[in-house]
Scaffold this active site. Sequence first.
Site, PDB file in Angstrom:
ATOM      1  N   LYS A  83     -56.441 -46.526  59.043  1.00 45.07           N
ATOM      2  CA  LYS A  83     -57.247 -46.663  60.260  1.00 45.07           C
ATOM      3  C   LYS A  83     -58.546 -45.880  60.082  1.00 45.07           C
ATOM      4  CE  LYS A  83     -55.709 -46.688  65.083  1.00 45.07           C
ATOM      5  NZ  LYS A  83     -54.909 -45.888  66.028  1.00 45.07           N
TER       6      LYS A  83
HETATM    7  C1  E4P Z   1     -54.784 -47.443  69.240  1.00 44.24           C
HETATM    8  O1  E4P Z   1     -54.592 -47.617  68.050  1.00 44.24           O
HETATM    9  C2  E4P Z   1     -54.892 -46.132  69.856  1.00 44.24           C
HETATM   10  O2  E4P Z   1     -53.981 -45.266  69.220  1.00 44.24           O
HETATM   11  C3  E4P Z   1     -54.532 -46.116  71.318  1.00 44.24           C
HETATM   12  O3  E4P Z   1     -54.239 -47.394  71.806  1.00 44.24           O
HETATM   13  C4  E4P Z   1     -55.438 -45.313  72.189  1.00 44.24           C
HETATM   14  O4  E4P Z   1     -54.977 -45.359  73.507  1.00 44.24           O
HETATM   15  P1  E4P Z   1     -55.483 -44.352  74.631  1.00 44.24           P
HETATM   16  O5  E4P Z   1     -56.852 -44.776  75.054  1.00 44.24           O
HETATM   17  O6  E4P Z   1     -54.487 -44.511  75.746  1.00 44.24           O
HETATM   18  O7  E4P Z   1     -55.488 -42.982  74.025  1.00 44.24           O
END
Ligand code: E4P
Length: 217
Positions: A83
Amino acid sequence: MKFFVDTADIEAIRDLAQLGIVDGVTTNPSLIMKSGRDIKEVTKEICDLVDGPVSAETVALDAEGMIAEGKELAKIADNITIKVPLTWEGLKACKALTSEGFMVNVTLCFSANQALLAAKAGATFISPFIGRLDDINLDGMELIAEIRAIYDNYGFGTEILAASIRSANHMKQAALIGADVATAPPNVIKAMASHPLTDKGLEGFLKDWAKTGQKIL
Ligand code: E4P
């Protein structure tokens, strides 16, 4: 639509995996912090539990650093997806890593133009953050629809991974628009099974059943 679980909580993943509905997992530095575990250790355990892609996030700000960290994380297991953030450096890292055959999830996407660039850079997944856009009174779901239209216009293979999902309604809307994947916290996935009329109906059936005095077993 594929379901990814947005957590580094092993027990929660195990619980959902029993139903066979976990197609992958996404983690991020905040989720690793919340787990209180070592990133490599916990990610390895997740990869042993889930066959599908498991996103592990880099933290370097330059492409070179992201590439080095990504390759280190990819050693954890074959199903690791690296990522990287949607910055210019992240796009460079995405191009380099996907060219070498690694799966890359480009995260922190907040505009259709960012998503278009990620697809051009060969991203395996693009992660538009719905909830965080809603938080600032923008329409997160509209972004998913825009990206769907753009990717379909040109046949991009990058999968739309709807992220920052906060409610069961988000899951339904993402599925209606045609997101390829939605990643959601375990409580949101579980909430999809709830309906007050199901609870009320069950209560009524059980009351009447008690009146029959019968037993099935
Ligand atoms: C996605 O890969 C992220 O880890 C996640 O969906 C972020 O979510 P949040 O905005 O609730 O922290």
